[in-house]
Design a protein around this motif. Structure first.
Motif, PDB file in Angstrom:
ATOM      1  N   CYS A 135       0.540   5.278  12.163  1.00 45.21           N
ATOM      2  CA  CYS A 135       0.976   3.897  11.944  1.00 45.21           C
ATOM      3  C   CYS A 135       1.364   3.220  13.262  1.00 45.21           C
ATOM      4  O   CYS A 135       0.988   2.069  13.521  1.00 45.21           O
ATOM      5  CB  CYS A 135       2.173   3.856  10.991  1.00 45.21           C
ATOM      6  SG  CYS A 135       1.800   4.166   9.249  1.00 45.21           S
ATOM      7  N   GLY A 136       2.115   3.935  14.079  1.00 48.80           N
ATOM      8  CA  GLY A 136       2.572   3.349  15.332  1.00 48.80           C
ATOM      9  C   GLY A 136       1.478   3.137  16.348  1.00 48.80           C
ATOM     10  O   GLY A 136       1.602   2.283  17.231  1.00 48.80           O
ATOM     11  N   LEU A 137       0.392   3.901  16.235  1.00 41.52           N
ATOM     12  CA  LEU A 137      -0.703   3.817  17.208  1.00 41.52           C
ATOM     13  C   LEU A 137      -1.803   2.856  16.792  1.00 41.52           C
ATOM     14  O   LEU A 137      -2.734   2.609  17.556  1.00 41.52           O
ATOM     15  CB  LEU A 137      -1.308   5.215  17.425  1.00 41.52           C
ATOM     16  CG  LEU A 137      -0.389   6.255  18.074  1.00 41.52           C
ATOM     17  CD1 LEU A 137      -1.061   7.627  18.090  1.00 41.52           C
ATOM     18  CD2 LEU A 137       0.012   5.833  19.486  1.00 41.52           C
ATOM     19  N   THR A 138      -1.722   2.309  15.576  1.00 40.72           N
ATOM     20  CA  THR A 138      -2.806   1.459  15.083  1.00 40.72           C
ATOM     21  C   THR A 138      -2.869   0.141  15.847  1.00 40.72           C
ATOM     22  O   THR A 138      -1.857  -0.363  16.338  1.00 40.72           O
ATOM     23  CB  THR A 138      -2.633   1.155  13.584  1.00 40.72           C
ATOM     24  OG1 THR A 138      -1.336   0.591  13.374  1.00 40.72           O
ATOM     25  CG2 THR A 138      -2.786   2.402  12.759  1.00 40.72           C
ATOM     26  N   GLY A 139      -4.085  -0.422  15.882  1.00 46.23           N
ATOM     27  CA  GLY A 139      -4.284  -1.696  16.567  1.00 46.23           C
ATOM     28  C   GLY A 139      -4.808  -2.787  15.678  1.00 46.23           C
ATOM     29  O   GLY A 139      -4.975  -3.934  16.117  1.00 46.23           O
ATOM     30  N   THR A 140      -5.096  -2.466  14.411  1.00 43.81           N
ATOM     31  CA  THR A 140      -5.591  -3.466  13.463  1.00 43.81           C
ATOM     32  C   THR A 140      -4.823  -3.342  12.154  1.00 43.81           C
ATOM     33  O   THR A 140      -4.267  -2.280  11.848  1.00 43.81           O
ATOM     34  CB  THR A 140      -7.094  -3.277  13.175  1.00 43.81           C
ATOM     35  OG1 THR A 140      -7.286  -2.035  12.480  1.00 43.81           O
ATOM     36  CG2 THR A 140      -7.904  -3.276  14.467  1.00 43.81           C
TER      37      THR A 140
ATOM     38  N   ALA B 262       0.835  -1.207   0.000  1.00 40.15           N
ATOM     39  CA  ALA B 262       0.000   0.000   0.000  1.00 40.15           C
ATOM     40  C   ALA B 262       0.864   1.249   0.000  1.00 40.15           C
ATOM     41  O   ALA B 262       0.569   2.236  -0.686  1.00 40.15           O
ATOM     42  CB  ALA B 262      -0.923  -0.002   1.223  1.00 40.15           C
ATOM     43  N   TYR B 263       1.954   1.224   0.768  1.00 41.26           N
ATOM     44  CA  TYR B 263       2.862   2.364   0.810  1.00 41.26           C
ATOM     45  C   TYR B 263       3.500   2.604  -0.554  1.00 41.26           C
ATOM     46  O   TYR B 263       3.533   3.733  -1.053  1.00 41.26           O
ATOM     47  CB  TYR B 263       3.932   2.125   1.873  1.00 41.26           C
ATOM     48  CG  TYR B 263       4.999   3.201   1.930  1.00 41.26           C
ATOM     49  CD1 TYR B 263       4.769   4.390   2.614  1.00 41.26           C
ATOM     50  CD2 TYR B 263       6.229   3.028   1.301  1.00 41.26           C
ATOM     51  CE1 TYR B 263       5.745   5.381   2.678  1.00 41.26           C
ATOM     52  CE2 TYR B 263       7.208   4.008   1.353  1.00 41.26           C
ATOM     53  CZ  TYR B 263       6.964   5.180   2.041  1.00 41.26           C
ATOM     54  OH  TYR B 263       7.923   6.156   2.077  1.00 41.26           O
ATOM     55  N   LEU B 264       3.997   1.536  -1.163  1.00 43.14           N
ATOM     56  CA  LEU B 264       4.681   1.687  -2.448  1.00 43.14           C
ATOM     57  C   LEU B 264       3.720   2.133  -3.542  1.00 43.14           C
ATOM     58  O   LEU B 264       4.082   2.929  -4.421  1.00 43.14           O
ATOM     59  CB  LEU B 264       5.359   0.375  -2.832  1.00 43.14           C
ATOM     60  CG  LEU B 264       6.528  -0.045  -1.929  1.00 43.14           C
ATOM     61  CD1 LEU B 264       7.072  -1.398  -2.365  1.00 43.14           C
ATOM     62  CD2 LEU B 264       7.634   1.001  -1.937  1.00 43.14           C
ATOM     63  N   LEU B 265       2.485   1.634  -3.514  1.00 38.77           N
ATOM     64  CA  LEU B 265       1.490   2.077  -4.490  1.00 38.77           C
ATOM     65  C   LEU B 265       1.181   3.563  -4.329  1.00 38.77           C
ATOM     66  O   LEU B 265       1.187   4.327  -5.295  1.00 38.77           O
ATOM     67  CB  LEU B 265       0.196   1.272  -4.335  1.00 38.77           C
ATOM     68  CG  LEU B 265       0.066  -0.023  -5.125  1.00 38.77           C
ATOM     69  CD1 LEU B 265      -1.178  -0.783  -4.675  1.00 38.77           C
ATOM     70  CD2 LEU B 265      -0.004   0.255  -6.617  1.00 38.77           C
TER      71      LEU B 265
ATOM     72  N   VAL C  44      -1.685   6.882   3.463  1.00 40.34           N
ATOM     73  CA  VAL C  44      -1.504   8.319   3.699  1.00 40.34           C
ATOM     74  C   VAL C  44      -0.018   8.664   3.773  1.00 40.34           C
ATOM     75  O   VAL C  44       0.432   9.684   3.234  1.00 40.34           O
ATOM     76  CB  VAL C  44      -2.226   8.743   5.000  1.00 40.34           C
ATOM     77  CG1 VAL C  44      -2.002  10.216   5.276  1.00 40.34           C
ATOM     78  CG2 VAL C  44      -3.725   8.449   4.887  1.00 40.34           C
ATOM     79  N   GLN C  45       0.752   7.801   4.407  1.00 38.57           N
ATOM     80  CA  GLN C  45       2.194   8.008   4.500  1.00 38.57           C
ATOM     81  C   GLN C  45       2.830   8.024   3.102  1.00 38.57           C
ATOM     82  O   GLN C  45       3.685   8.869   2.793  1.00 38.57           O
ATOM     83  CB  GLN C  45       2.809   6.894   5.354  1.00 38.57           C
ATOM     84  CG  GLN C  45       4.181   7.194   5.900  1.00 38.57           C
ATOM     85  CD  GLN C  45       4.727   6.019   6.689  1.00 38.57           C
ATOM     86  OE1 GLN C  45       4.472   4.858   6.387  1.00 38.57           O
ATOM     87  NE2 GLN C  45       5.514   6.318   7.720  1.00 38.57           N
TER      88      GLN C  45
ATOM     89  N   ALA D  89       4.577  17.153   6.520  1.00 37.11           N
ATOM     90  CA  ALA D  89       3.599  17.160   7.614  1.00 37.11           C
ATOM     91  C   ALA D  89       2.694  15.932   7.534  1.00 37.11           C
ATOM     92  O   ALA D  89       2.428  15.267   8.544  1.00 37.11           O
ATOM     93  CB  ALA D  89       2.771  18.445   7.564  1.00 37.11           C
ATOM     94  N   ILE D  90       2.220  15.622   6.321  1.00 35.48           N
ATOM     95  CA  ILE D  90       1.367  14.450   6.142  1.00 35.48           C
ATOM     96  C   ILE D  90       2.119  13.171   6.492  1.00 35.48           C
ATOM     97  O   ILE D  90       1.605  12.295   7.199  1.00 35.48           O
ATOM     98  CB  ILE D  90       0.847  14.389   4.683  1.00 35.48           C
ATOM     99  CG1 ILE D  90      -0.114  15.549   4.425  1.00 35.48           C
ATOM    100  CG2 ILE D  90       0.168  13.051   4.395  1.00 35.48           C
ATOM    101  CD1 ILE D  90      -0.493  15.710   2.964  1.00 35.48           C
ATOM    102  N   PHE D  91       3.346  13.065   6.025  1.00 33.33           N
ATOM    103  CA  PHE D  91       4.141  11.861   6.275  1.00 33.33           C
ATOM    104  C   PHE D  91       4.394  11.673   7.770  1.00 33.33           C
ATOM    105  O   PHE D  91       4.280  10.556   8.293  1.00 33.33           O
ATOM    106  CB  PHE D  91       5.474  11.970   5.525  1.00 33.33           C
ATOM    107  CG  PHE D  91       6.335  10.740   5.622  1.00 33.33           C
ATOM    108  CD1 PHE D  91       6.243   9.742   4.668  1.00 33.33           C
ATOM    109  CD2 PHE D  91       7.230  10.585   6.667  1.00 33.33           C
ATOM    110  CE1 PHE D  91       7.033   8.603   4.760  1.00 33.33           C
ATOM    111  CE2 PHE D  91       8.023   9.452   6.756  1.00 33.33           C
ATOM    112  CZ  PHE D  91       7.924   8.462   5.805  1.00 33.33           C
ATOM    113  N   THR D  92       4.735  12.746   8.461  1.00 31.01           N
ATOM    114  CA  THR D  92       5.055  12.653   9.886  1.00 31.01           C
ATOM    115  C   THR D  92       3.832  12.269  10.708  1.00 31.01           C
ATOM    116  O   THR D  92       3.905  11.394  11.582  1.00 31.01           O
ATOM    117  CB  THR D  92       5.627  13.992  10.382  1.00 31.01           C
ATOM    118  OG1 THR D  92       6.781  14.338   9.594  1.00 31.01           O
ATOM    119  CG2 THR D  92       6.030  13.905  11.840  1.00 31.01           C
ATOM    120  N   LEU D  93       2.694  12.906  10.438  1.00 29.65           N
ATOM    121  CA  LEU D  93       1.465  12.572  11.165  1.00 29.65           C
ATOM    122  C   LEU D  93       1.011  11.146  10.858  1.00 29.65           C
ATOM    123  O   LEU D  93       0.533  10.431  11.754  1.00 29.65           O
ATOM    124  CB  LEU D  93       0.369  13.575  10.818  1.00 29.65           C
ATOM    125  CG  LEU D  93       0.594  15.004  11.331  1.00 29.65           C
ATOM    126  CD1 LEU D  93      -0.476  15.941  10.773  1.00 29.65           C
ATOM    127  CD2 LEU D  93       0.582  15.038  12.860  1.00 29.65           C
TER     128      LEU D  93
END
Length: 508
Positions: free
Chosen positions: A103-108, A64-67, A118-119, A94-98
């Motif tokens: 990403c780090g806070l996700t649970g699923t 998904a990131y590479l796409l 988004v990253q 700004a978008i990448f950092t947020l």
């Protein structure tokens, strides 16, 4: 009202007297997004365990990131021309950092994939602006040194990702491969606000049809190639197959090219850019480089873990000589790039790449000592150090300033497409060679348990990985042929060139 009068090709736009601090600020963010292209691979097992998902789901964390990174690059390059590279870069950072924090806070796994999309979009906004600022603030005769920094970052980042990922996952947990981006992103944002200049914008109208065609075409093409191995190059759903997506993508991209040629207004990509011989050739060369860099890593790391018994972090450390040699050479190659014919420097790099990979293929065996592998890996560092700067600077030297962003977008798009092709092709070849050399464990069976590979399979596995390296070695030779056709850059052909430059000119 924005200034729409681009300076002459090769001239420097109004900006800071010393553009180097701005470049350092930009490459910090560029380094971060390239590391994120590879860092997740090491964390994949930990993510699977933590989120309770299988391989089919977790591959989308990377895919998904590479796409999202590759598909919009043609558009985001032109956005920099219209709104200014500084503004677009800051928005992307700004978008990448947020998104990294998310990403780090996700649970699923669903949330993580969405955050990675988004990253990737943030990364796509940032990447073309780094090259565009170099093109627009450095004069042609010193642009090679600037591109050497850009190229060194691009080369080293692909190697740092797996190493850093292993350290963070082992020490702090997989979430920290994303959390680490937050402080770096904040520092990068502050530096960019303070150091990156505002540059004139040039584009009056935006080619909305071109945007739509390029986005749809690139998505179909990249998705089909990237996910082909996942679906065994067959049916995805109902009548939709991998090959139908690839063909549809090619058709839409052909329509995009036709529209760019006939657009009476301002096209997204002016096809006149490709009339410049060096720009066209540099895009061919960077495609082969993207292919080679991506494809060569998998067989080397699989061999290191499956045959040599190294840990993921230990196998990544095997590539340290390549990073050290590449980083050490970059400043020297940058200076030479401004004074020598690019075919010489790029030729040395691409030839070294092919020789090093064939050398590795020859020595990779079940009992090969590690020191014997380090020699060809160090030669890979020579290759890496010699290609990025001359190829990047050759692509952009003759671009009109109004098209700096568009040209950078095209260049980075072809690089990413090359990487996607390399990833897909090497996956197919590895599976094929494993099936041939390890008939008892055909297809990907062995690769799924490479850390527990029985000793009896070491010889066949090593042979399969060695044979797989011949593909990127061959592709590097294709890039070598294209690089040898580079024309002498204009700044070297002008009156007053040094004696060594005149010799190069007569040879070109």
């Amino acid at each position: 009202m924005p200034d729409r009068r681009p300076p002459a090709a090769g001239a420097q736009e109004t900006g800071p007297a010393n553009p180097w601090p701005a470049l350092w600020a930009l490459v910090l963010g560029f380094f971060m997004i390239l590391v994120d292209s590879t860092i997740v691979s090491v964390a994949t097992p930990a993510i699977m365990t933590s989120l309770g998902v299988g391989v089919d789901a977790v591959v989308w964390v990377t895919s998904a990131y590479l796409l999202a990174y590759a598909v919009p690059l043609l558009v985001t390059g032109r956005l920099g021309d219209r709104f200014g590279p500084r503004r677009v870069y800051l928005a992307g950072l700004a978008i990448f950092t947020l998104a990294s924090l998310w990403c780090g806070l996700t649970g699923t796994i669903g949330e993580l994939v969405a955050a990675r999309v988004v990253q990737g979009l943030g990364a796509a906004l940032m990447t073309p602006q780094t090259m565009a600022v170099i093109t627009r603030t450095f004069p042609a005769e010193s642009r090679g040194r600037a591109m050497s920094l850009w190229g060194a970052v691009a080369g080293v980042a692909t190697l740092v990702g797996p190493i850093l990922g292993g350290v963070l996952v082992d020490g702090l947990g997989w979430e920290w491969i994303f959390f680490i981006n937050v402080p770096v992103g904040v520092v990068g944002f502050v530096l960019a606000v303070r150091l990156v200049p505002e540059l004139p914008t040039h584009v009056r109208r935006f080619d909305l049809l071109g945007v739509a065609l390029s986005a749809v075409g690139m998505f179909l093409l990249v998705f089909g190639i990237q996910e082909g191995q996942t679906y065994d190059w067959g049916t995805i759903a109902g009548p939709v197959s991998v090959w139908s997506l690839i063909v549809a993508g090619l058709v839409v991209m052909a329509l995009f090219v036709v529209w760019q040629a006939r657009n009476p207004g301002e096209p997204l990509v002016r096809l006149a850019l490709f009339r410049d011989r060096n720009f066209s050739l540099a895009n061919i060369v960077i495609t082969t480089i993207g292919f080679t860099v991506t494809a060569m890593v998998f067989p080397i790391l699989f061999y290191a873990q499956g045959v040599l018994g190294l840990s993921p972090t230990g196998s990544a450390l095997l590539l340290v000589p390549m990073a050290v040699v590449s980083g050490g050479l970059a400043p020297f190659v940058g200076r030479w790039t401004d004074r020598m014919h690019p075919r010489v420097l790029a030729g040395i790099g691409l030839a070294s790449w092919s020789v090093a990979l064939m050398w590795l293929a020859a020595v990779m065996g079940p009992t090969t000592p590690i020191w014997e592998l380090l020699l060809p890996i160090a030669l890979l560092g020579v290759a890496n150090g010699f290609v990025w700067s001359p190829v990047s600077s050759t692509a952009t030297r003759n671009l009109p300033r109004a098209d700096a962003g568009a040209g950078s977008g095209v260049y980075n798009t072809t690089r990413q497409v090359g990487a996607v092709l390399g990833s897909a092709a090497i996956a197919v070849l590895i599976a094929s060679r494993l099936a041939a050399e390890l008939p008892a464990a055909p297809g990907g069976g062995a690769s799924e348990t490479i850390t527990k590979l029985p000793e009896a399979l070491h010889a066949g596995f090593a042979t399969a990985m060695a044979q797989s390296l011949l593909l990127p070695a061959g592709v590097a030779l294709v890039g070598l042929v294209a690089a040898l056709a580079f024309a002498l850059p204009r700044h070297l052909a002008r009156p007053g060139a040094t004696a060594s430059e005149s010799v190069s000119s007569s040879a070109g």
